[in-house]
Scaffold this active site. Sequence first.
Site, PDB file in Angstrom:
ATOM      1  N   ASN A  39      33.280  43.366 101.480  1.00 31.17           N
ATOM      2  CA  ASN A  39      33.299  42.235 100.545  1.00 31.17           C
ATOM      3  C   ASN A  39      32.086  41.338 100.777  1.00 31.17           C
ATOM      4  O   ASN A  39      31.604  41.179 101.904  1.00 31.17           O
ATOM      5  CB  ASN A  39      34.610  41.451 100.628  1.00 31.17           C
ATOM      6  CG  ASN A  39      34.967  40.929 101.988  1.00 31.17           C
ATOM      7  OD1 ASN A  39      34.647  41.533 103.009  1.00 31.17           O
ATOM      8  ND2 ASN A  39      35.635  39.808 102.033  1.00 31.17           N
ATOM      9  N   ILE A  40      31.599  40.782  99.679  1.00 26.24           N
ATOM     10  CA  ILE A  40      30.413  39.922  99.708  1.00 26.24           C
ATOM     11  C   ILE A  40      30.734  38.655  98.923  1.00 26.24           C
ATOM     12  O   ILE A  40      30.915  38.695  97.696  1.00 26.24           O
ATOM     13  CB  ILE A  40      29.179  40.641  99.101  1.00 26.24           C
ATOM     14  CG1 ILE A  40      28.894  41.936  99.876  1.00 26.24           C
ATOM     15  CG2 ILE A  40      27.970  39.707  99.119  1.00 26.24           C
ATOM     16  CD1 ILE A  40      27.802  42.807  99.284  1.00 26.24           C
ATOM     17  N   GLU A  41      30.846  37.548  99.656  1.00 26.73           N
ATOM     18  CA  GLU A  41      31.151  36.260  99.032  1.00 26.73           C
ATOM     19  C   GLU A  41      29.863  35.475  98.824  1.00 26.73           C
ATOM     20  O   GLU A  41      28.837  35.748  99.457  1.00 26.73           O
ATOM     21  CB  GLU A  41      32.108  35.472  99.945  1.00 26.73           C
ATOM     22  CG  GLU A  41      33.419  36.219 100.151  1.00 26.73           C
ATOM     23  CD  GLU A  41      34.396  35.485 101.061  1.00 26.73           C
ATOM     24  OE1 GLU A  41      34.001  34.476 101.695  1.00 26.73           O
ATOM     25  OE2 GLU A  41      35.555  35.932 101.129  1.00 26.73           O
ATOM     26  N   CYS A  50      34.618  42.377  95.779  1.00 22.98           N
ATOM     27  CA  CYS A  50      35.474  43.009  96.788  1.00 22.98           C
ATOM     28  C   CYS A  50      34.802  44.264  97.359  1.00 22.98           C
ATOM     29  O   CYS A  50      33.953  44.899  96.714  1.00 22.98           O
ATOM     30  CB  CYS A  50      36.793  43.431  96.175  1.00 22.98           C
ATOM     31  SG  CYS A  50      37.846  42.082  95.635  1.00 22.98           S
ATOM     32  N   GLU A  52      35.994  47.212  97.697  1.00 22.62           N
ATOM     33  CA  GLU A  52      36.241  48.433  96.919  1.00 22.62           C
ATOM     34  C   GLU A  52      35.217  48.585  95.802  1.00 22.62           C
ATOM     35  O   GLU A  52      34.707  49.669  95.535  1.00 22.62           O
ATOM     36  CB  GLU A  52      37.644  48.400  96.289  1.00 22.62           C
ATOM     37  CG  GLU A  52      38.772  48.284  97.267  1.00 22.62           C
ATOM     38  CD  GLU A  52      39.201  46.846  97.491  1.00 22.62           C
ATOM     39  OE1 GLU A  52      38.337  45.989  97.795  1.00 22.62           O
ATOM     40  OE2 GLU A  52      40.407  46.580  97.375  1.00 22.62           O
ATOM     41  N   CYS A  83      43.006  44.572  94.999  1.00 22.63           N
ATOM     42  CA  CYS A  83      43.359  43.542  94.011  1.00 22.63           C
ATOM     43  C   CYS A  83      43.403  44.172  92.616  1.00 22.63           C
ATOM     44  O   CYS A  83      42.973  45.315  92.403  1.00 22.63           O
ATOM     45  CB  CYS A  83      42.360  42.387  94.060  1.00 22.63           C
ATOM     46  SG  CYS A  83      40.811  42.718  93.214  1.00 22.63           S
ATOM     47  N   CYS A  86      40.068  45.444  91.152  1.00 23.95           N
ATOM     48  CA  CYS A  86      39.616  46.679  91.808  1.00 23.95           C
ATOM     49  C   CYS A  86      40.459  47.876  91.393  1.00 23.95           C
ATOM     50  O   CYS A  86      39.938  48.987  91.247  1.00 23.95           O
ATOM     51  CB  CYS A  86      39.629  46.514  93.323  1.00 23.95           C
ATOM     52  SG  CYS A  86      38.310  45.428  93.906  1.00 23.95           S
TER      53      CYS A  86
HETATM   54  N1  THU Z   1      38.971  41.200  98.959  1.00 20.65           N
HETATM   55  C1  THU Z   1      38.506  42.489  98.983  1.00 20.65           C
HETATM   56  O1  THU Z   1      37.374  42.751  99.387  1.00 20.65           O
HETATM   57  N2  THU Z   1      39.338  43.463  98.531  1.00 20.65           N
HETATM   58  C2  THU Z   1      40.611  43.267  98.088  1.00 20.65           C
HETATM   59  O2  THU Z   1      41.249  44.180  97.606  1.00 20.65           O
HETATM   60  C3  THU Z   1      41.223  41.946  98.223  1.00 20.65           C
HETATM   61  C4  THU Z   1      40.270  40.825  98.452  1.00 20.65           C
HETATM   62  C5  THU Z   1      38.100  40.144  99.459  1.00 20.65           C
HETATM   63  C6  THU Z   1      37.596  39.207  98.402  1.00 20.65           C
HETATM   64  C7  THU Z   1      37.334  37.939  99.209  1.00 20.65           C
HETATM   65  O3  THU Z   1      36.034  38.027  99.777  1.00 20.65           O
HETATM   66  C8  THU Z   1      38.356  38.004 100.342  1.00 20.65           C
HETATM   67  O4  THU Z   1      38.803  39.341 100.385  1.00 20.65           O
HETATM   68  C9  THU Z   1      39.538  37.079 100.156  1.00 20.65           C
HETATM   69  O5  THU Z   1      40.126  37.250  98.927  1.00 20.65           O
END
Ligand code: THU
Length: 126
Positions: A39-41, A50, A52, A83, A86
């Site tokens: 994941n990259i925020e 996300c 995935e 999620c 995804c």
């Molecule tokens: N996140 C994912 O990478 N995959 C998921 O299926 C659920 C959520 C990440 C997004 C965000 O960076 C962090 O988890 C919290 O939601």
Amino acid sequence: MDLVAAARRAREQAIAPFSNFRVGAALETTDGTIITGCNIENATYGLTICAERVAVFKALSEGHRTFTRLALVVDMPTPTPPCGACRQILWEFGGNLEILLANLIEEKGRHWLEDLLPLPFDARLL
Ligand code: THU
């Protein structure tokens, strides 16, 4: 390296300074290649992507088109399923993938994507 181990390693690259929730994914192609994602925020929060979807888009951009399994890893006792957004992308580009959920210690479950996304919308309906 197995698929879950690849997802654990990918998780180490997560950029998650806002949630501190680090996720790793590993997508297996039909020829056995493993493409990973984390994941990259970012500061807008909303443009976060996300793990995935990073894995799927990396794989597609590198020419891979058919997939078998996706492993998803978090450092939590209860595994994180993909999620909703995804699930849609995985379904459209991966079909009925097997989804392996794991944490840093053990695998916690396996699911078919069609069970996680019943009655999907996809190109067949257009
Ligand atoms: N996140 C994912 O990478 N995959 C998921 O299926 C659920 C959520 C990440 C997004 C965000 O960076 C962090 O988890 C919290 O939601």
